[in-house]
Design a protein around this motif. Structure first.
Motif, PDB file in Angstrom:
ATOM      1  N   ALA A   1       4.548  -1.886 -10.746  1.00  0.00           N
ATOM      2  CA  ALA A   1       5.049  -3.028  -9.801  1.00  0.00           C
ATOM      3  C   ALA A   1       4.071  -3.822  -9.004  1.00  0.00           C
ATOM      4  CB  ALA A   1       6.504  -2.527  -8.959  1.00  0.00           C
ATOM      5  N   GLY A   2       2.695  -3.401  -8.989  1.00  0.00           N
ATOM      6  CA  GLY A   2       1.709  -4.016  -8.299  1.00  0.00           C
ATOM      7  C   GLY A   2       1.218  -3.290  -7.025  1.00  0.00           C
ATOM      8  N   ALA A   3       1.923  -2.364  -6.590  1.00  0.00           N
ATOM      9  CA  ALA A   3       1.353  -1.673  -5.302  1.00  0.00           C
ATOM     10  C   ALA A   3       0.010  -1.097  -5.795  1.00  0.00           C
ATOM     11  CB  ALA A   3       2.634  -0.653  -5.066  1.00  0.00           C
ATOM     12  N   VAL A   4      -0.605  -0.629  -4.466  1.00  0.00           N
ATOM     13  CA  VAL A   4      -1.955  -0.145  -4.670  1.00  0.00           C
ATOM     14  C   VAL A   4      -2.073   1.121  -4.008  1.00  0.00           C
ATOM     15  CG1 VAL A   4      -4.202  -0.158  -3.957  1.00  0.00           C
ATOM     16  CG2 VAL A   4      -3.209  -2.323  -4.706  1.00  0.00           C
ATOM     17  N   ALA A   5      -1.987   2.152  -4.491  1.00  0.00           N
ATOM     18  CA  ALA A   5      -2.228   3.627  -4.274  1.00  0.00           C
ATOM     19  C   ALA A   5      -3.150   3.742  -3.479  1.00  0.00           C
ATOM     20  CB  ALA A   5      -1.966   4.628  -5.231  1.00  0.00           C
ATOM     21  N   ARG A   6      -3.117   4.359  -2.236  1.00  0.00           N
ATOM     22  CA  ARG A   6      -4.380   4.379  -1.113  1.00  0.00           C
ATOM     23  C   ARG A   6      -4.725   5.672  -0.898  1.00  0.00           C
ATOM     24  NH1 ARG A   6      -6.242  -0.736  -0.316  1.00  0.00           N
ATOM     25  NH2 ARG A   6      -4.289  -2.171  -0.100  1.00  0.00           N
TER      26      ARG A   6
ATOM     27  N   GLY B   1      -1.836  18.238 -12.853  1.00  0.00           N
ATOM     28  CA  GLY B   1      -1.540  17.173 -13.739  1.00  0.00           C
ATOM     29  C   GLY B   1      -1.706  15.839 -12.639  1.00  0.00           C
ATOM     30  N   PHE B   2      -1.311  15.973 -11.449  1.00  0.00           N
ATOM     31  CA  PHE B   2      -1.412  14.627 -10.529  1.00  0.00           C
ATOM     32  C   PHE B   2      -2.906  14.143 -10.641  1.00  0.00           C
ATOM     33  CE2 PHE B   2      -2.022  12.699  -6.486  1.00  0.00           C
ATOM     34  CZ  PHE B   2      -0.731  11.733  -6.322  1.00  0.00           C
TER      35      PHE B   2
ATOM     36  N   LEU C   1      -7.548   8.542  -7.103  1.00  0.00           N
ATOM     37  CA  LEU C   1      -6.963   8.315  -5.752  1.00  0.00           C
ATOM     38  C   LEU C   1      -7.493   9.544  -4.578  1.00  0.00           C
ATOM     39  CD1 LEU C   1      -4.756   6.927  -4.499  1.00  0.00           C
ATOM     40  CD2 LEU C   1      -3.246   8.658  -5.205  1.00  0.00           C
ATOM     41  N   PRO C   2      -7.942   9.095  -3.578  1.00  0.00           N
ATOM     42  CA  PRO C   2      -8.651  10.163  -2.591  1.00  0.00           C
ATOM     43  C   PRO C   2      -7.383  10.941  -2.082  1.00  0.00           C
ATOM     44  CG  PRO C   2      -8.655   7.947  -1.707  1.00  0.00           C
ATOM     45  CD  PRO C   2      -8.196   7.885  -3.028  1.00  0.00           C
ATOM     46  N   ARG C   3      -7.968  12.198  -1.830  1.00  0.00           N
ATOM     47  CA  ARG C   3      -7.052  13.144  -1.113  1.00  0.00           C
ATOM     48  C   ARG C   3      -7.715  13.145   0.419  1.00  0.00           C
ATOM     49  NH1 ARG C   3      -5.989  19.634  -2.803  1.00  0.00           N
ATOM     50  NH2 ARG C   3      -4.153  19.858  -1.296  1.00  0.00           N
TER      51      ARG C   3
ATOM     52  N   GLY D   1       0.793  -1.156   0.056  1.00  0.00           N
ATOM     53  CA  GLY D   1       0.083  -0.148  -0.030  1.00  0.00           C
ATOM     54  C   GLY D   1       0.874   1.209  -0.087  1.00  0.00           C
ATOM     55  N   VAL D   2       0.397   2.094  -0.973  1.00  0.00           N
ATOM     56  CA  VAL D   2       1.135   3.512  -1.115  1.00  0.00           C
ATOM     57  C   VAL D   2       0.461   4.700  -0.815  1.00  0.00           C
ATOM     58  CG1 VAL D   2       2.644   4.898  -2.732  1.00  0.00           C
ATOM     59  CG2 VAL D   2       2.658   2.055  -2.783  1.00  0.00           C
ATOM     60  N   GLY D   3       1.018   5.615   0.094  1.00  0.00           N
ATOM     61  CA  GLY D   3       0.605   6.834   0.018  1.00  0.00           C
ATOM     62  C   GLY D   3       1.256   8.007  -0.353  1.00  0.00           C
ATOM     63  N   VAL D   4       1.049   9.127  -0.613  1.00  0.00           N
ATOM     64  CA  VAL D   4       1.861  10.307  -1.403  1.00  0.00           C
ATOM     65  C   VAL D   4       1.700  11.545  -0.302  1.00  0.00           C
ATOM     66  CG1 VAL D   4       2.019  11.799  -3.095  1.00  0.00           C
ATOM     67  CG2 VAL D   4       1.442   9.390  -3.700  1.00  0.00           C
TER      68      VAL D   4
END
Length: 95
Positions: free
Chosen positions: A28-33, A46-47, A54-56, A7-10
């Motif tokens: 690579a198979g990760a899931v953006a959360r 752009g993002f 992808l929720p903010r 799981g990935v967060g930004v």
């Protein structure tokens, strides 16, 4: 990972390299959360266009407290190292 995808967060959308970082992790198979950024940086439109579903989150600490997030991608200008330290202290990997 308990058999689940990474799981990935930004935190931060202040640099264009966040596009490649997040896309590479997804490829690579990760899931953006979820993601957070301060204010309305120039890269924000752009993002949002590239990652429209992808929720903010309103508070970046929500990413650090989320057990489904294993890795935090950081592309914020102010306090980048501080967010990295906080993420590591919360048990997250950082890029």
């Amino acid at each position: 990972m308990n058999g689940r995808p990474l799981g990935v967060g930004v935190i931060g959308c202040d640099h264009r390299h966040i596009f490649g970082m997040l896309q590479g992790m997804q490829d690579a198979g990760a899931v953006a959360r979820a993601w957070w950024t301060e204010g309305e940086p120039p890269m924000l439109d752009g993002f949002r266009k590239r990652f429209p579903v992808l929720p903010r989150v309103a508070d970046p600490r929500a990413l650090l407290d989320d057990p489904a997030i294993d890795l935090v991608l950081i592309a914020t200008v102010p306090k980048r190292w501080q967010w990295a330290v906080e993420a590591i202290a919360a048990g997250k990997d950082v890029m």
